[in-house]
Design an enzyme around this catalytic site. Structure first.
Site, PDB file in Angstrom:
ATOM      1  N   ASP A  24      25.303  20.007  -0.997  1.00 18.63           N
ATOM      2  CA  ASP A  24      25.725  19.632  -2.328  1.00 18.63           C
ATOM      3  C   ASP A  24      26.749  18.983  -2.042  1.00 18.63           C
ATOM      4  O   ASP A  24      27.774  18.978  -1.310  1.00 18.63           O
ATOM      5  CB  ASP A  24      25.987  21.159  -2.918  1.00 18.63           C
ATOM      6  CG  ASP A  24      26.037  20.869  -4.459  1.00 18.63           C
ATOM      7  OD1 ASP A  24      25.576  19.871  -5.007  1.00 18.63           O
ATOM      8  OD2 ASP A  24      26.662  21.590  -5.115  1.00 18.63           O
ATOM      9  N   ASN A  72      15.770  20.274  -9.648  1.00 18.66           N
ATOM     10  CA  ASN A  72      16.312  18.827  -9.377  1.00 18.66           C
ATOM     11  C   ASN A  72      15.482  17.771 -10.292  1.00 18.66           C
ATOM     12  O   ASN A  72      15.788  16.817 -10.559  1.00 18.66           O
ATOM     13  CB  ASN A  72      16.574  18.622  -8.216  1.00 18.66           C
ATOM     14  CG  ASN A  72      17.663  19.182  -7.455  1.00 18.66           C
ATOM     15  OD1 ASN A  72      17.971  19.424  -6.310  1.00 18.66           O
ATOM     16  ND2 ASN A  72      18.670  19.455  -8.223  1.00 18.66           N
TER      17      ASN A  72
HETATM   18  C1  IPE Z   1      21.547  22.462  -4.980  1.00 18.72           C
HETATM   19  O1  IPE Z   1      22.276  21.814  -5.602  1.00 18.72           O
HETATM   20  C2  IPE Z   1      20.234  22.064  -4.688  1.00 18.72           C
HETATM   21  C3  IPE Z   1      20.412  21.163  -3.408  1.00 18.72           C
HETATM   22  C4  IPE Z   1      21.466  20.835  -2.723  1.00 18.72           C
HETATM   23  C5  IPE Z   1      19.212  20.279  -3.134  1.00 18.72           C
HETATM   24  P1  IPE Z   1      22.456  21.615  -7.267  1.00 18.72           P
HETATM   25  O2  IPE Z   1      23.474  20.745  -7.458  1.00 18.72           O
HETATM   26  O3  IPE Z   1      21.255  21.291  -7.686  1.00 18.72           O
HETATM   27  O4  IPE Z   1      22.966  22.970  -7.745  1.00 18.72           O
HETATM   28  P2  IPE Z   1      23.725  23.365  -8.961  1.00 18.72           P
HETATM   29  O5  IPE Z   1      23.117  22.673 -10.022  1.00 18.72           O
HETATM   30  O6  IPE Z   1      25.116  23.218  -8.744  1.00 18.72           O
HETATM   31  O7  IPE Z   1      23.312  24.951  -9.088  1.00 18.72           O
HETATM   32  C1  IPE Z   2      23.205  17.457  -3.752  1.00 14.08           C
HETATM   33  O1  IPE Z   2      24.058  16.522  -4.226  1.00 14.08           O
HETATM   34  C2  IPE Z   2      21.780  16.906  -3.625  1.00 14.08           C
HETATM   35  C3  IPE Z   2      20.949  17.208  -4.420  1.00 14.08           C
HETATM   36  C4  IPE Z   2      20.883  17.981  -5.376  1.00 14.08           C
HETATM   37  C5  IPE Z   2      19.527  16.418  -4.563  1.00 14.08           C
HETATM   38  P1  IPE Z   2      24.293  16.707  -5.849  1.00 14.08           P
HETATM   39  O2  IPE Z   2      23.476  15.252  -6.223  1.00 14.08           O
HETATM   40  O3  IPE Z   2      23.967  17.738  -6.572  1.00 14.08           O
HETATM   41  O4  IPE Z   2      25.745  16.204  -5.863  1.00 14.08           O
HETATM   42  P2  IPE Z   2      26.885  16.903  -7.154  1.00 14.08           P
HETATM   43  O5  IPE Z   2      26.793  18.402  -7.098  1.00 14.08           O
HETATM   44  O6  IPE Z   2      26.527  16.303  -8.500  1.00 14.08           O
HETATM   45  O7  IPE Z   2      28.093  16.456  -6.632  1.00 14.08           O
HETATM   46 MG    MG Z   3      25.165  19.494  -6.981  1.00 18.79          MG
END
Ligand code: IPE
Ligand code: IPE
Ligand code: MG
Length: 245
Positions: A24, A72
């Site tokens: 993340d 996502n």
């Molecule tokens: C969790 O991250 C999913 C992945 C890293 C693939 P998210 O960014 O989607 O999770 P939340 O929204 O912070 O809970």
């Molecule tokens: C994790 O990074 C990757 C996926 C969830 C696909 P994020 O895209 O959630 O990155 P932040 O949390 O917005 O920084």
């Molecule tokens: Mg994230």
């Protein structure tokens, strides 16, 4: 493994068999640099490539990474498309390297939701890597743990219907067989970079006794030293499993 300091540290550590990572923070990493989110995801994919190598060098046998959740899919079409294309790009670019490193690939999640081309790449990567055994890289794509559990219940219902199992025979072990992770041990250590302290619908069943390590750094900034620190912290933990030792 060329840093003698780091080599010395690893000698005294308990090495988990199975590490899981919620990758993340890619979006915030890009935002800080005034870059589009998709470049954050690309940096995240490069980080994964490095972390697989470090884990294999440290004799970690299973690495499960959360790459794309069921939730996502709600993101903008543009971001979703760039992530789906990144899957294709990653496997074509690093096919040889993954082979040379002995990385067996597996995927968990609702793969039928993927666009045809990404699904094809994923299936091929899985098929072509079956014989490799230095490390198993298990990638969660279109994965949601609640969805996985409901799916398992449906499969269990079918097993009841066709007489493969009676309701009295249901156990924790054979219920686990209906999950995507059927032939994998539960993770010993979960690492979540990015600063959030939550599970976000990842491996709810499998993480029952997993040690959890949160780190504020964004995933593309995660370093070998950060991995060593997570392993050092894991080594210090006392896993009691409810016992009174
Ligand atoms: C969790 O991250 C999913 C992945 C890293 C693939 P998210 O960014 O989607 O999770 P939340 O929204 O912070 O809970
Ligand atoms: C994790 O990074 C990757 C996926 C969830 C696909 P994020 O895209 O959630 O990155 P932040 O949390 O917005 O920084
Ligand atoms: Mg994230």
């Amino acid at each position: 493994m060329n840093n003698p300091e780091q080599n010395k540290k690893i000698e005294n550590l308990k090495i988990p068999a199975h590490v899981a990572i919620i990758m993340d923070g890619n979006g915030r990493w890009a935002k800080k640099r005034l870059l589009p989110r998709k470049l954050g995801h690309r940096a995240g994919a490069e980080k994964l490539r490095q972390v697989v190598r470090w884990c294999a060098d440290y004799n970690i046998k299973y690495l499960t990474v959360y790459a794309f959740s069921t939730e996502n899919w709600q993101r903008s079409q543009d971001e979703v498309n760039s992530l789906m294309n990144l899957i294709i790009e990653f496997f074509s670019k690093y096919e040889d390297e993954l082979r040379a490193e002995g990385v067996q690939l597996r995927f968990i999640g609702e793969l039928s939701d993927l666009p045809a081309k990404s699904l094809e790449v994923v299936k091929r990567a899985e098929h072509d890597s079956q014989e490799r055994n230095r490390i198993i890289l298990n990638i969660a794509l279109s994965y949601g743990s609640r969805q996985e559990i409901v799916r398992a219940c449906k499969l269990y219902g079918k097993a009841l219907q066709n007489g493969a199992l009676t309701s009295d025979q249901l156990t924790i072990d054979n219920f686990s067989d209906f999950l995507y992770t059927a032939d994998l041990p539960d993770p010993d250590l979960l690492i979540r970079p990015g600063g959030e302290q939550r599970i976000s619908n990842f491996l709810l069943w499998q993480l029952s006794y997993t040690e959890i390590y949160f780190i504020d750094k964004l995933w593309p900034d995660f370093s070998k030293e950060d991995l060593l620190q997570a392993l050092a912290e894991y080594s210090r933990r006392d896993r009691r499993y409810g016992d009174a030792r």
